[in-house]
Design a protein around this motif. Structure first.
Motif, mmCIF file in Angstrom:
data_model
loop_
_atom_site.group_PDB
_atom_site.id
_atom_site.type_symbol
_atom_site.label_atom_id
_atom_site.label_comp_id
_atom_site.label_asym_id
_atom_site.label_seq_id
_atom_site.Cartn_x
_atom_site.Cartn_y
_atom_site.Cartn_z
ATOM 1 N N LEU B 393 0.839 -1.212 0.000
ATOM 2 C CA LEU B 393 0.000 0.000 0.000
ATOM 3 C C LEU B 393 0.868 1.254 0.000
ATOM 4 C CD1 LEU B 393 -2.741 -1.021 2.607
ATOM 5 C CD2 LEU B 393 -3.143 -0.452 0.192
ATOM 6 N N LEU B 394 1.940 1.248 0.795
ATOM 7 C CA LEU B 394 2.839 2.401 0.856
ATOM 8 C C LEU B 394 3.550 2.583 -0.482
ATOM 9 C CD1 LEU B 394 4.364 1.828 4.416
ATOM 10 C CD2 LEU B 394 2.686 3.580 3.775
ATOM 11 N N HIS B 395 3.966 1.460 -1.069
ATOM 12 C CA HIS B 395 4.654 1.522 -2.366
ATOM 13 C C HIS B 395 3.739 2.167 -3.413
ATOM 14 C CE1 HIS B 395 7.388 0.368 -5.534
ATOM 15 N NE2 HIS B 395 6.425 -0.275 -6.162
ATOM 16 N N GLU B 396 2.449 1.812 -3.360
ATOM 17 C CA GLU B 396 1.493 2.410 -4.309
ATOM 18 C C GLU B 396 1.408 3.922 -4.130
ATOM 19 O OE1 GLU B 396 -1.895 -1.087 -4.977
ATOM 20 O OE2 GLU B 396 -2.261 0.462 -3.483
ATOM 21 N N ARG B 397 1.568 4.370 -2.869
ATOM 22 C CA ARG B 397 1.425 5.801 -2.593
ATOM 23 C C ARG B 397 2.707 6.578 -2.876
ATOM 24 N NH1 ARG B 397 -2.416 3.342 -0.451
ATOM 25 N NH2 ARG B 397 -4.354 4.302 0.259
ATOM 26 N N GLY B 398 3.817 5.879 -2.997
ATOM 27 C CA GLY B 398 5.054 6.558 -3.392
ATOM 28 C C GLY B 398 6.083 6.668 -2.292
ATOM 29 N N PRO B 399 7.336 6.855 -2.678
ATOM 30 C CA PRO B 399 8.446 6.886 -1.725
ATOM 31 C C PRO B 399 8.226 7.911 -0.613
ATOM 32 C CG PRO B 399 9.277 6.938 -3.975
ATOM 33 C CD PRO B 399 7.780 7.051 -4.064
ATOM 34 N N GLY B 400 8.645 7.530 0.586
ATOM 35 C CA GLY B 400 8.562 8.457 1.707
ATOM 36 C C GLY B 400 7.284 8.315 2.520
ATOM 37 N N THR B 401 6.253 7.678 1.943
ATOM 38 C CA THR B 401 5.028 7.528 2.738
ATOM 39 C C THR B 401 5.281 6.500 3.833
ATOM 40 O OG1 THR B 401 4.218 5.978 1.067
ATOM 41 C CG2 THR B 401 3.371 8.206 0.960
ATOM 42 N N ARG B 402 4.670 6.767 4.984
ATOM 43 C CA ARG B 402 4.944 5.943 6.156
ATOM 44 C C ARG B 402 3.681 5.251 6.650
ATOM 45 N NH1 ARG B 402 7.204 10.755 7.768
ATOM 46 N NH2 ARG B 402 9.445 10.886 7.417
ATOM 47 N N GLY B 403 3.897 4.083 7.224
ATOM 48 C CA GLY B 403 2.775 3.356 7.809
ATOM 49 C C GLY B 403 3.149 2.817 9.174
ATOM 50 N N LEU B 404 2.142 2.709 10.035
ATOM 51 C CA LEU B 404 2.370 2.197 11.390
ATOM 52 C C LEU B 404 1.506 0.958 11.606
ATOM 53 C CD1 LEU B 404 2.955 4.047 14.623
ATOM 54 C CD2 LEU B 404 0.960 2.562 14.593
ATOM 55 N N ILE B 405 2.120 -0.070 12.153
ATOM 56 C CA ILE B 405 1.404 -1.321 12.451
ATOM 57 C C ILE B 405 1.311 -1.477 13.959
ATOM 58 C CG2 ILE B 405 1.422 -3.839 12.219
ATOM 59 C CD1 ILE B 405 3.268 -3.455 9.768
ATOM 60 N N SER B 406 0.138 -1.811 14.442
ATOM 61 C CA SER B 406 -0.056 -2.017 15.881
ATOM 62 C C SER B 406 -0.785 -3.349 16.071
ATOM 63 C CB SER B 406 -0.885 -0.849 16.430
ATOM 64 O OG SER B 406 -1.374 -1.143 17.719
ATOM 65 N N VAL B 407 -0.125 -4.269 16.749
ATOM 66 C CA VAL B 407 -0.724 -5.594 16.962
ATOM 67 C C VAL B 407 -0.742 -5.905 18.458
ATOM 68 C CG1 VAL B 407 -0.553 -8.064 16.475
ATOM 69 C CG2 VAL B 407 0.102 -6.419 14.708
ATOM 70 N N CYS B 408 -1.922 -6.169 18.986
ATOM 71 C CA CYS B 408 -2.044 -6.552 20.393
ATOM 72 C C CYS B 408 -1.918 -8.072 20.507
ATOM 73 C CB CYS B 408 -3.385 -6.099 20.957
ATOM 74 S SG CYS B 408 -4.785 -6.775 20.049
ATOM 75 N N ALA B 409 -1.572 -8.529 21.701
ATOM 76 C CA ALA B 409 -1.345 -9.956 21.869
ATOM 77 C C ALA B 409 -1.738 -10.399 23.276
ATOM 78 C CB ALA B 409 0.124 -10.288 21.605
ATOM 79 N N ALA B 410 -2.011 -11.693 23.398
ATOM 80 C CA ALA B 410 -2.339 -12.257 24.698
ATOM 81 C C ALA B 410 -1.204 -11.987 25.685
ATOM 82 C CB ALA B 410 -2.569 -13.756 24.569
ATOM 83 N N GLY B 411 -1.524 -12.061 26.955
ATOM 84 C CA GLY B 411 -0.501 -11.817 27.966
ATOM 85 C C GLY B 411 -0.277 -10.330 28.202
ATOM 86 N N GLY B 412 -1.170 -9.489 27.674
ATOM 87 C CA GLY B 412 -1.020 -8.047 27.862
ATOM 88 C C GLY B 412 0.149 -7.479 27.099
ATOM 89 N N GLN B 413 0.425 -8.032 25.915
ATOM 90 C CA GLN B 413 1.594 -7.579 25.155
ATOM 91 C C GLN B 413 1.183 -6.972 23.812
ATOM 92 O OE1 GLN B 413 5.252 -9.539 26.423
ATOM 93 N NE2 GLN B 413 4.225 -11.393 25.701
ATOM 94 N N GLY B 414 2.167 -6.406 23.138
ATOM 95 C CA GLY B 414 1.882 -5.837 21.832
ATOM 96 C C GLY B 414 3.167 -5.459 21.124
ATOM 97 N N VAL B 415 3.098 -5.410 19.791
ATOM 98 C CA VAL B 415 4.255 -5.003 18.986
ATOM 99 C C VAL B 415 3.791 -3.922 18.022
ATOM 100 C CG1 VAL B 415 6.066 -5.746 17.406
ATOM 101 C CG2 VAL B 415 5.233 -7.334 19.139
ATOM 102 N N VAL B 416 4.612 -2.896 17.874
ATOM 103 C CA VAL B 416 4.307 -1.793 16.965
ATOM 104 C C VAL B 416 5.515 -1.599 16.054
ATOM 105 C CG1 VAL B 416 3.754 0.675 16.827
ATOM 106 C CG2 VAL B 416 2.807 -0.710 18.673
ATOM 107 N N ALA B 417 5.257 -1.321 14.784
ATOM 108 C CA ALA B 417 6.360 -1.137 13.841
ATOM 109 C C ALA B 417 6.031 -0.027 12.859
ATOM 110 C CB ALA B 417 6.630 -2.442 13.082
ATOM 111 N N ILE B 418 7.066 0.581 12.301
ATOM 112 C CA ILE B 418 6.890 1.614 11.275
ATOM 113 C C ILE B 418 7.595 1.164 9.997
ATOM 114 C CG2 ILE B 418 7.444 4.003 10.606
ATOM 115 C CD1 ILE B 418 7.221 4.767 13.560
#
Lengths: 286, 422
Positions: B393-418
């Motif tokens: 999706l970012l590639h379609e929008r062109g260089p420099g566009t940024r995206g953030l991923i937020s995933v929650c998980a069992a055990g009260g945890q989570g991972v976020v990435a850009i």
């Protein structure tokens, strides 16, 4: 080819045809039917395919193993050898060699046309040899073909057997895998192959044919060997198997693998690698 | 961290509801299918990849080397090493970061991050007392000892144990935990149903425009996500009865993810490796953060990514305004809505030690091709579904566009990435 083709409505069910094919023939002279049998629109049963994959050690993929298509053609083998025009019966016939080619990857969801005929009746030192030749098509394109050579022990064919085949010299090999085959493997494979031959499941039947215990189906061994190297098998391939010595159940055997110029050479051997049970060659389809 | 890590491709099999078309497929089968589809598309047959990292949340004991075994069944060179990782629903994102970090450090030039889960083929285990009896019997040196071991067997010991979805420390299921969060953050039913409907409609639209043609490979006759209901509507979803939170609850089967089967894989590489293999890099992996909350102490089980998001953006000198696309895993519609509210809550953000609220996410930038409510959520696969989706999706929008991923998980945890398009 000019061969008559009898098209069946569906794959012959377990039952009458199987029973006939299993009744030993009293005839002494080998006769084979001249016609081919064919079934169109064969839907592959995904549940059975999954079960087959488990029993043989294959990963369940979107495309199917060549040996699975062989299994699908098996009811047609039975229909031909249960035909009154055949004096060769499935029971007592020994599967000697098998060659099959997967011409293109076949999806589990594709409908197949399957056709099988018998040819090349010829004398052998111990009886008569026949080839059951099968073909699988999708939309008129041949996607798979295979030939199984059976030896009908004690049957007569006019003529003289070809001189002893140039069977390659066997050199003991170091097995790189050990398979422990449980006693119930014969029943497991019967369930997925639908081959009711009692020699694979019954001690009494096995004894009647001279084996101390039931023997595993040669096509299981073939499939299990291909599954052992499934990541290295090309998308289209030819596999040649020679069934040399039956494997008794339960039992432990070895697998030796060696790459050669053409592809892979596999040997299912005794546990110590001293004697071969099944020899296999796998190479890219041309 | 001197090497740029790019997402150079991805592949998954369509996801399906538990007990559906993949009921007979194992984690091994599905993971192999996802990897092989990626190998075929990227032309990697016979290639030795630096490392494959995969995992499953529900894992059979015999699958201790699940990913390595899948590699051996795949068309990759058998000399490709692999490891299994597991971080509940964040597994697919954590495997991505594990390999991205190695590539960034120069330890690898290529890697495949993956995740798989089958709730259809979940492991069933024996009860603790039976397990102890069996172990004792197997250690017995005489028939007498063996008999003595089995003499302790009681009928109740024989009941098989299915894997539990309850949090071990609280005894509450994830849905029950989220119901508490839904109440606490005052998330209403209509907003949840709207988010769920939008997820289905956006995923359907993405399929229709061919967006997934180079991201998904059919498996066992399934060609599109089997969970997807393109014709669902807010009205239809409004008719469903509450599944969590009691009779007055607002969470239903329609705005919660179903138990699913599926597998996904991401191709990660250094820029040089991608170029050598004639692969178009879609986006680079910028940074990531993992976080946890004290859910046994009363914190919201699925809001751990909030703190990670605040810290990650601050570390990168970015704000939500610098992010063009947001991918927030839809464990439940109310998880996404509570997360967005939490981002804007000054008190909550302060309690996490952040310098003020994170900010607002414009709805048109959120989960633009749908997310887990519509696609399904085979636990470990979800992160590996999102990474290539967002990268493309970012590639379609062109260089420099940024995206953030937020995933929650069992055990009260989570991972976020850009990620950032290159």
């Amino acid at each position: 080819m000019g061969r008559d083709v009898e098209t069946l409505e569906a794959l012959p069910p377990m039952g009458a045809a199987f029973a006939k094919a299993l009744v030993p023939s009293r005839a002494g002279v080998a006769r084979i039917p001249a016609h081919a049998v064919r079934v169109d629109g064969v839907v592959q049963d995904l549940d059975r395919l999954a079960d087959y994959a488990r029993v043989c050690g294959y990963t369940l993929r979107d495309t199917v193993p060549a040996t699975w298509i062989h299994v699908l053609t098996f009811p047609l083998h039975v229909a031909l050898l249960g035909d009154r025009r055949s004096s060769v019966r499935l029971v007592g016939a020994v599967h000697a060699t098998n060659t099959m080619t997967l011409h293109r990857p076949v999806r589990a969801t594709e409908r197949l046309s399957l056709e099988v005929h018998v040819e090349n009746l010829r004398p052998h030192a111990r009886g008569a040899l026949i080839d059951l030749v099968g073909r699988a098509e999708v939309g008129g394109e041949t996607v798979w073909d295979g030939a199984s050579t059976y030896l009908a022990s004690g049957m007569e064919v006019p003529g003289h057997p070809a001189t002893a085949t140039d069977r390659e010299q066997w050199e003991p090999a170091q097995p790189i895998a050990r398979w422990r085959l449980p006693a119930h493997l014969g029943r497991d494979y019967r369930r997925v192959s639908q081959d009711p031959n009692l020699i694979h499941t019954s001690r009494i039947a096995a004894r009647a044919f001279g084996f101390a215990r039931p023997i595993i189906h040669g096509m299981w061994t073939h499939a299990r060997a291909l599954a052992a190297v499934e990541g290295r098998i090309p998308a289209t391939y030819r596999a040649e198997a020679a069934f040399l010595k039956p494997i008794l159940l339960p039992g432990t055997v070895g697998l030796a693998v060696s790459p050669n110029d053409e592809g892979l050479r596999l040997a299912v051997t005794t546990k110590d690698g001293a004697k071969p049970h099944v020899l296999l060659g796998v190479h890219p389809a041309r | 961290m001197s090497h740029t890590v790019v997402v150079a491709g991805g592949n998954r099999i369509p996801f399906a509801k538990a007990g559906g078309p993949y009921a007979r497929a194992s984690n091994h089968d599905m993971l192999t299918a996802a990897i092989d589809g990626l190998v075929a598309r990227a032309g990697l047959a016979g290639e030795r990849i630096g490392e494959v990292a995969g995992g499953a949340v529900l894992k059979h004991p015999g699958d201790f080397n699940l990913t390595r075994e899948a590699v051996l069944s795949s068309a990759l060179a058998p000399e490709t090493p692999a490891c299994d990782l597991q971080q509940a629903c964040a597994t697919g994102l954590e495997t991505t970061m594990y390999l991205a970090n190695k590539i960034a450090l120069g330890q690898l030039t290529s890697g495949i991050a993956a995740g798989v889960d089958s709730t259809s083929d979940a492991p069933i285990s024996v009860s603790d007392p039976l397990r102890r009896i069996l172990l004792k019997a197997s250690r017995a040196r005489s028939a007498q000892e063996r008999i003595a071991a089995f003499a302790k067997l009681r009928p109740a010991h024989l009941a098989p144990q299915a894997p539990s979805v309850a949090e071990p420390r609280t005894g509450l299921s994830m849905g029950e935990h989220q119901a508490l969060t839904t109440l606490r953050w005052d998330i209403d039913r209509a907003a949840q149903d709207e988010l769920a409907a939008a997820s289905h409609h956006r995923l359907a639209a993405a399929w229709d425009r061919g967006f997934f043609d180079d991201l998904v490979t059919p498996y066992l006759g399934v060609t599109r996500d089997a969970v997807l209901r393109p014709d669902t509507s807010v009205e239809r979803l409004a008719a469903l009865r509450p599944a969590f939170g009691g009779p007055d609850g607002t969470m239903t089967a329609g705005n919660s993810t179903p138990l699913s089967d599926g597998a996904a894989a991401v191709l990660l590489a250094s820029e040089e490796w991608a170029a050598e293999h004639h692969l178009t890099p879609w986006a680079k992996v910028v940074d990531a953060e993992v976080a946890a909350v004290d859910h046994p102490g009363g914190a919201d089980l699925l809001l751990a990514p909030v703190g990670a998001t605040g810290r990650l953006l601050a570390r990168q000198g970015l704000t939500v305004d610098d992010i063009d696309l947001f991918e927030i895993h839809e464990a439940f519609a109310s998880t996404v809505l509570a997360t967005l509210k939490a981002w804007q809550d000054p008190e909550y953000c302060a309690s996490l030690g952040l310098d003020g609220p994170i900010g607002a996410c414009p709805p048109e930038k959120l989960n633009v091709t749908g997310s887990s409510l519509a696609a399904g959520h085979p636990f470990a696969a979800t992160g590996a579904r999102i990474v290539p989706t967002l990268a493309k999706l970012l590639h379609e929008r062109g260089p420099g566009t940024r995206g953030l991923i937020s995933v929650c998980a069992a055990g009260g945890q989570g991972v976020v990435a850009i990620l950032e398009a290159v």
